[in-house]
Design a protein around this motif. Structure first.
Motif, PDB file in Angstrom:
ATOM      1  N   ASP A 114       0.818  -1.210   0.000  1.00 20.20           N
ATOM      2  CA  ASP A 114       0.000   0.000   0.000  1.00 20.20           C
ATOM      3  C   ASP A 114       0.859   1.271   0.000  1.00 20.20           C
ATOM      4  OD1 ASP A 114       0.950  -0.015   2.595  1.00 20.20           O
ATOM      5  OD2 ASP A 114      -1.024   0.101   3.552  1.00 20.20           O
ATOM      6  N   ASP A 121      -7.073  -1.677   0.003  1.00 15.38           N
ATOM      7  CA  ASP A 121      -7.463  -2.469  -1.171  1.00 15.38           C
ATOM      8  C   ASP A 121      -6.261  -3.165  -1.805  1.00 15.38           C
ATOM      9  OD1 ASP A 121     -10.123  -1.794  -0.865  1.00 15.38           O
ATOM     10  OD2 ASP A 121     -10.074  -0.185  -2.360  1.00 15.38           O
ATOM     11  N   THR A 122      -5.120  -2.480  -1.833  1.00 11.68           N
ATOM     12  CA  THR A 122      -3.925  -3.086  -2.427  1.00 11.68           C
ATOM     13  C   THR A 122      -3.461  -4.290  -1.618  1.00 11.68           C
ATOM     14  OG1 THR A 122      -2.557  -1.472  -1.245  1.00 11.68           O
ATOM     15  CG2 THR A 122      -3.086  -0.985  -3.551  1.00 11.68           C
ATOM     16  N   ILE A 159      -5.456  -6.259   0.184  1.00 13.96           N
ATOM     17  CA  ILE A 159      -6.446  -7.304  -0.069  1.00 13.96           C
ATOM     18  C   ILE A 159      -6.167  -7.988  -1.407  1.00 13.96           C
ATOM     19  CG2 ILE A 159      -8.895  -7.746  -0.549  1.00 13.96           C
ATOM     20  CD1 ILE A 159      -9.498  -5.471   1.511  1.00 13.96           C
ATOM     21  N   ARG A 160      -5.894  -7.186  -2.436  1.00 14.60           N
ATOM     22  CA  ARG A 160      -5.606  -7.755  -3.758  1.00 14.60           C
ATOM     23  C   ARG A 160      -4.333  -8.597  -3.728  1.00 14.60           C
ATOM     24  NH1 ARG A 160      -7.570  -2.823  -5.471  1.00 14.60           N
ATOM     25  NH2 ARG A 160      -5.491  -1.965  -5.750  1.00 14.60           N
TER      26      ARG A 160
END
Length: 141
Positions: free
Chosen positions: A26, A107-108, A110-111
């Motif tokens: 992130d 989000d990064t 999680i991806r």
């Protein structure tokens, strides 16, 4: 420098590199994440005898890889080459712990965890249990 690290990577180096990658995903490496990495290396049996000076070398490797367009693929190639399959769940658990250490998931992160789960060919049910355990260990009051 990257070539010499690639050829000398131990399974423990792979685990450290993966934890650093999750922390850096992130673009904001938090103190809680660094402390989680350091404490894992200090107390977990898988790291018995591990040279903690290698953490800096693995950090440099990850930052170099993430500067490249196909850096994540290169990281996964290193994992395939140097991480025994028996450590795949351990690697994912450590990655989840680092991601959860600061109390939130970008989000990064999680991806990246999804990609790691797929790359390590983890059973979805086992991965969910690992994720739930990490979440439970890092809840705040």
């Amino acid at each position: 420098m990257t070539d010499s690290i690639e050829h000398a990577m131990s399974p423990q180096d792979c685990l450290v590199a993966l934890m650093i990658a999750v922390s850096a995903s992130d673009e904001n490496i938090r103190t809680t994440e660094l402390l989680k990495i350091e404490s894992a290396v200090a107390i977990l049996p898988i790291f018995d005898g591990y040279d903690t000076d290698r953490i800096k070398a693995m950090s440099t490797l990850i930052f170099d890889l993430f500067d490249q367009e196909d850096g994540l693929d290169a990281l996964f190639g290193l994992l395939r080459a140097h991480l025994p399959e028996r450590l795949n769940e351990t690697a994912y658990a450590l990655a989840c712990d680092v991601a959860a250490a600061d109390g939130s998931l970008a989000d990064t992160e999680i991806r990246l965890l999804e990609e790691i789960r797929d790359e390590l060919s983890l059973d979805r049910l086992h991965a969910a249990a690992i994720e739930r355990g990490a979440r439970a260990r890092h809840l705040r009051a």
